[in-house]
Design an enzyme around this catalytic site. Sequence first.
Site, PDB file in Angstrom:
ATOM      1  N   GLU A 108       0.821  -1.202   0.000  1.00  0.00           N
ATOM      2  CA  GLU A 108       0.000   0.000   0.000  1.00  0.00           C
ATOM      3  C   GLU A 108       0.869   1.272   0.000  1.00  0.00           C
ATOM      4  O   GLU A 108       0.534   2.253  -0.634  1.00  0.00           O
ATOM      5  CB  GLU A 108      -0.920  -0.006   1.237  1.00  0.00           C
ATOM      6  N   ASP A 109       1.993   1.247   0.688  1.00  0.00           N
ATOM      7  CA  ASP A 109       2.758   2.475   0.899  1.00  0.00           C
ATOM      8  C   ASP A 109       4.007   2.627   0.043  1.00  0.00           C
ATOM      9  O   ASP A 109       4.599   3.705   0.020  1.00  0.00           O
ATOM     10  CB  ASP A 109       3.171   2.577   2.386  1.00  0.00           C
TER      11      ASP A 109
END
Length: 756
Positions: A108-109
Amino acid sequence: MEEIKRDGVQQEALTIVPNKETTVLQNGGYVMHTIEDVQEIYFAYIHDTKDRDLIMKAYEFVKQKHAGIFRKSGEPYLQHLIEVAYICASLQSGPVTLCAALLHDVVEDTDTTIDDIKRLFGDDCARIVDALTKIQRLKLSKRTEEEFAAEDHRKIFLGMAKDVRVIIIKLADRLHNMRTVKALKPERQHALAKETLEVFAPIAHRLGIYKVESELEDLSLEIEKPEEFHHIVEQLNEKIANRTKALNNLKKKIADIIIEQNIKFEIESRIKSVYSIYKKMFIKGHAFDEIYDFLALRIITETELNCYEILGLIHAHFKPIPGRFKDYIAMPKPNMYQSLHTSIIAGDGNIFEVQIRTKEMDEIAETGVAAHWRYKEGSHYSPKQEQHEIEEKLHWFRDFLDINNSSRDKSASEYMESLSKDIFEANVYVFTPKGKVIDLPNGSTPLDFAYKIHTKVGDTAVGAMVNNTLVPLNTILKTGDIVEIKTSKTAPGPNENWLNIVKTSSAKGHIKRFLQKKNSDLVKEEKINRGKTILNDFFKDRGYDENQMLSLINTDKVLKNYQLSTLDDLFIAVAAHNPTPAQICDFLKIKRNDTNELKIFKKENFEDDNCPVTIDNQTGFKITLGNCCTPIPGDNIIGYVTKGNGVTVHRINCPNVANVKGRLIDVHRKTNLGIKSYPVDIVIESRDRNNLLADILNAFNTNKVKCTEINAKIHQENMTTSVYCQIYVSDANVLQHVFDILKGMKDIYEVKRVIH
Ligand code: MN
């Protein structure tokens, strides 16, 4: 086992709250762990070098990937990952879970993909990270209350998790986020605290992970109800200070009693969580002084039998409070919690709760499902098998299924099966454009969605948008999809093919009902037409055209007589032969309308220039065809001169002229007159049976023989029927052909021309 082994640790913990693990206070009052701290825990139960290497590989990977990124609380992002792994390790999670815990935010990051994870850490790990990433992307806590209820939210979360390991990592993630929540803006703090109380703490509870549950609750309560929280903490600390001496005395006494019996045990004290006191005070309305189990002694021994032995000893030496004894060993709580509870009055008059359980029960009480889930070295560890076992054991599913308890009566195994299917496999959760959650079985399509919204939406659906893209109606929906249905007032509606597209039984039901109605409408129309045709034919034969027929039958009198309300109803009734057209005619006393066809025919036959018969070298005779024997072309005929000088034409074998001498003259048929058919009276002799007339008429009809009259005379004495018909044929050959057909029919034994 050493006596009162944990005593020292517990006494330190008695100077309360919120975190028992605190030794070095740094961030928000919490210890910051290092990867070495995590290793220290899992080295105790993970010995395989490959497994240990994989965990460190994950650590090095995220250390590099999240480098230079800091959290709102100011610490490096890596710290969060270490803490999540630390919590998972203290629940004794396996190597894959620990890897996934470290990797849980990396997709996600950062620029890492699921494929990267698969390649570097394996399929199993990638699946867990993928599920965690998807849950993260839904940003559930950012949705408002109107958008969906906490219950939905829990279901979505569990539906997406599909794996107990995902749930445990997510709980650990949330626990660390809540520990550091104060670094966030107030509104974000509240949103997270609310979501934690409504969604994550109940899940931790149902999984029996008391350790995580109580900390999540206390952390959230401090944000949501700071005044109440601090009030309780103050009172707790005060009470504990007053009671510590009494508690230690009691511990010593109990320990002495048990040691005498040579039973192995440990004894520790436990403080009720702030949140559970809050619930008793502010939800159940108790005063703080009424809560006498805020401080409890916990005795941990080896066997179940030891538990009951110790209980007996305690009850023999202290006065138990009636009604406070609970045997959760014989009757475990739904989340697998097992223990004996009793409350006793100590020597000083204070009331204490005593909990007695085995070491295994204690682990389950603290870490619930994780205790079963605990990674066991060298036990042919199979994640699938492990998860299966856990699901078998989890009675907590029952709580979730209270909402649809239709499966209550099923046997336990079936129940568990359908349950884990429902929660872990079966459901997808999609959103309306306004953010409402719709849950559907796996494999559902936009049509299922449409019918779930409203039957009308389903029936008028013409297309679907999924995530703003136009898709076919048979597209399989995935959790998180935003679905919009295009409808049209002029939509043709469901068709048979839709039954193959939908997955839900409710949509199938709606479509089937729609199709049935459509079919019955079609059938109705068909019946009306058939009834109308029957009446038309019947009346036409009697000399009435359609308009005349309609004006005759379409009266209140007729409808009332047959108890019908519309003309269409009458047609439908006629199609069902109740009433028959003949009955209607009888009822209306309708007579044959003789003004039409037959007269026209007679006129053609009897006017001189059109007369089909000539007499050699004679003119001026009025020639008629005999009504008695109805001669047709091909018959041998003869003329009979009547007294008025007219000539009547008979068949040569007509009995009416057979014995006549003189007055007979030769006559000849004219040809090419253009008259296509002549009336012939015939009689059909048959054994009496059902449908005889219908079969005869049908034979005429299929052979294009016009029949203008048909009457049946039943001879009861020998069960035969004589059917008298007037038919029209062009000549004797055709008539013979008709006779052959009739004679070939069942039960007909004779066909002949009638001579009157
Ligand atoms: Mn995280």
